[in-house]
Motif scaffolding. Structure first.
Motif, PDB file in Angstrom:
ATOM      1  N   LEU A  94       0.825  -1.199   0.000  1.00  0.00           N
ATOM      2  CA  LEU A  94       0.000   0.000   0.000  1.00  0.00           C
ATOM      3  C   LEU A  94       0.866   1.260   0.000  1.00  0.00           C
ATOM      4  O   LEU A  94       1.906   1.319   0.648  1.00  0.00           O
ATOM      5  CB  LEU A  94      -0.913   0.023   1.227  1.00  0.00           C
ATOM      6  N   PHE A  95       0.409   2.251  -0.723  1.00  0.00           N
ATOM      7  CA  PHE A  95       1.002   3.585  -0.670  1.00  0.00           C
ATOM      8  C   PHE A  95      -0.108   4.584  -0.954  1.00  0.00           C
ATOM      9  O   PHE A  95      -1.206   4.216  -1.402  1.00  0.00           O
ATOM     10  CB  PHE A  95       2.165   3.737  -1.659  1.00  0.00           C
ATOM     11  N   PHE A  96       0.147   5.849  -0.691  1.00  0.00           N
ATOM     12  CA  PHE A  96      -0.878   6.876  -0.831  1.00  0.00           C
ATOM     13  C   PHE A  96      -0.558   7.816  -1.986  1.00  0.00           C
ATOM     14  O   PHE A  96       0.600   8.088  -2.300  1.00  0.00           O
ATOM     15  CB  PHE A  96      -1.006   7.695   0.456  1.00  0.00           C
ATOM     16  N   ARG A  97      -1.610   8.296  -2.624  1.00  0.00           N
ATOM     17  CA  ARG A  97      -1.514   9.418  -3.549  1.00  0.00           C
ATOM     18  C   ARG A  97      -2.143  10.638  -2.892  1.00  0.00           C
ATOM     19  O   ARG A  97      -3.026  10.508  -2.032  1.00  0.00           O
ATOM     20  CB  ARG A  97      -2.251   9.117  -4.860  1.00  0.00           C
ATOM     21  N   VAL A  98      -1.705  11.811  -3.337  1.00  0.00           N
ATOM     22  CA  VAL A  98      -2.291  13.059  -2.851  1.00  0.00           C
ATOM     23  C   VAL A  98      -3.190  13.640  -3.940  1.00  0.00           C
ATOM     24  O   VAL A  98      -2.973  13.405  -5.139  1.00  0.00           O
ATOM     25  CB  VAL A  98      -1.200  14.064  -2.439  1.00  0.00           C
ATOM     26  N   HIS A  99      -4.187  14.395  -3.526  1.00  0.00           N
ATOM     27  CA  HIS A  99      -5.180  14.884  -4.487  1.00  0.00           C
ATOM     28  C   HIS A  99      -4.577  15.872  -5.487  1.00  0.00           C
ATOM     29  O   HIS A  99      -5.100  16.033  -6.595  1.00  0.00           O
ATOM     30  CB  HIS A  99      -6.370  15.513  -3.760  1.00  0.00           C
TER      31      HIS A  99
END
Length: 282
Positions: A94-99
């Motif tokens: 898992l990793f995150f993206r920013v808007h």
């Protein structure tokens, strides 16, 4: 039902796709509707106006421009894991993206100025948009938390992705996360989008092709596993992973350059299309 977000008179507007036409609903965003627990189908039926606009020529917006969270899943197709020279993990990567990285259908995907001449890669994926949140969501109940599905291109600046063991920077350059155009409500699709074909084409050439049945962790599993640790919220987006065929794994590498056209198509959901531009050219 197919919900779309676009600009009308300079304002974000929500509509329902009816073939090549869009029936205008109003200016409330999907983020706002989902946050207050709105039944999207009922809302659209009750608020759809008589105003119709042509889909062609619209300025599209991502279905959600500021999701509470964008949670991306890496290595979720075994063939892609293999081509990336990793061992297949037994827990989702898992990793995150920013808007601020998000762009819409038919908006330019930006190859950043800090990258060399062959840095921006394609990753066709399915985006899962949650309608209900929660913690410790049981797998058997997980699909009831899905509002709908869309198409995503997880544009990746590979040199930066692999500068460190964490992939975050290479996955979050501005203008690299293409999202849309339609949010297709879950009732129109097979449960958990099982059995759907996902393909990516670069300049008309098919470069990725797989079936969602090949996912290592299916949609219900992802929702349940993520919620063991993280409270999910209405409007959260889970970008569910890409199949094999990425440009970085090829010999020679096949990376996106200014002027290229990248299209991601998911069966029964639609096609997301973007032209690549150099940052300096904007």
């Amino acid at each position: 039902m197919r919900l779309v977000s676009f600009e009308k008179n300079g304002k974000p507007t929500l509509g329902v796709r009816e073939g090549e036409q869009i029936r205008v609903i109003g200016e409330e965003t999907l983020e706002s509707l989902l946050a207050r627990g709105t039944d999207l189908l009922q809302y659209a039926r009750e608020n759809a106006s008589d105003e119709i606009v042509a889909a062609a020529g619209l300025t599209w917006l991502p279905p959600l421009r500021r999701p509470p969270k964008i949670i991306c899943v890496g290595l979720n197709f075994a063939d892609h894991t293999s081509e990336s020279k990793y061992e297949q993990p037994d827990y989702p990567t898992l990793f995150f993206r920013v808007h601020t990285s998000l762009i819409a259908h038919e908006q330019p995907m930006v190859r950043p100025a800090v990258s060399d001449s062959a840095g921006l890669d394609f990753e066709g994926e399915i985006a899962v948009v949650l309608g209900k949140g929660g913690r410790h969501i049981a797998k058997e109940n997980a699909l009831a938390h899905v509002a709908g599905y869309s198409v995503f291109n997880d544009g990746s600046v590979r040199e930066y992705q692999f500068k460190t063991p964490q992939w975050t920077v290479g996955k979050n350059f501005d203008g690299t996360g293409a999202f849309g155009p339609d949010l297709v409500t879950a009732d129109e699709l097979p449960p958990g989008v099982k059995g759907l074909r996902i393909e990516t084409r670069l300049n008309g050439e098919r470069v990725q092709s797989a079936n969602t049945d090949e996912m290592v962790f299916d949609v219900a599993s992802l929702i349940s596993i993520i919620s063991e640790a993280i409270t999910l919220e209405p409007g959260d987006v889970i970008v569910s992973g890409t199949p094999s065929g990425i440009g970085w794994a090829r010999n020679p590498k096949l990376l996106m350059q200014a002027g290229d056209v990248c299209e991601v198509t998911v069966e029964k959901i639609g096609t997301l299309k973007n032209v690549i531009v150099d940052e300096a050219a904007q």
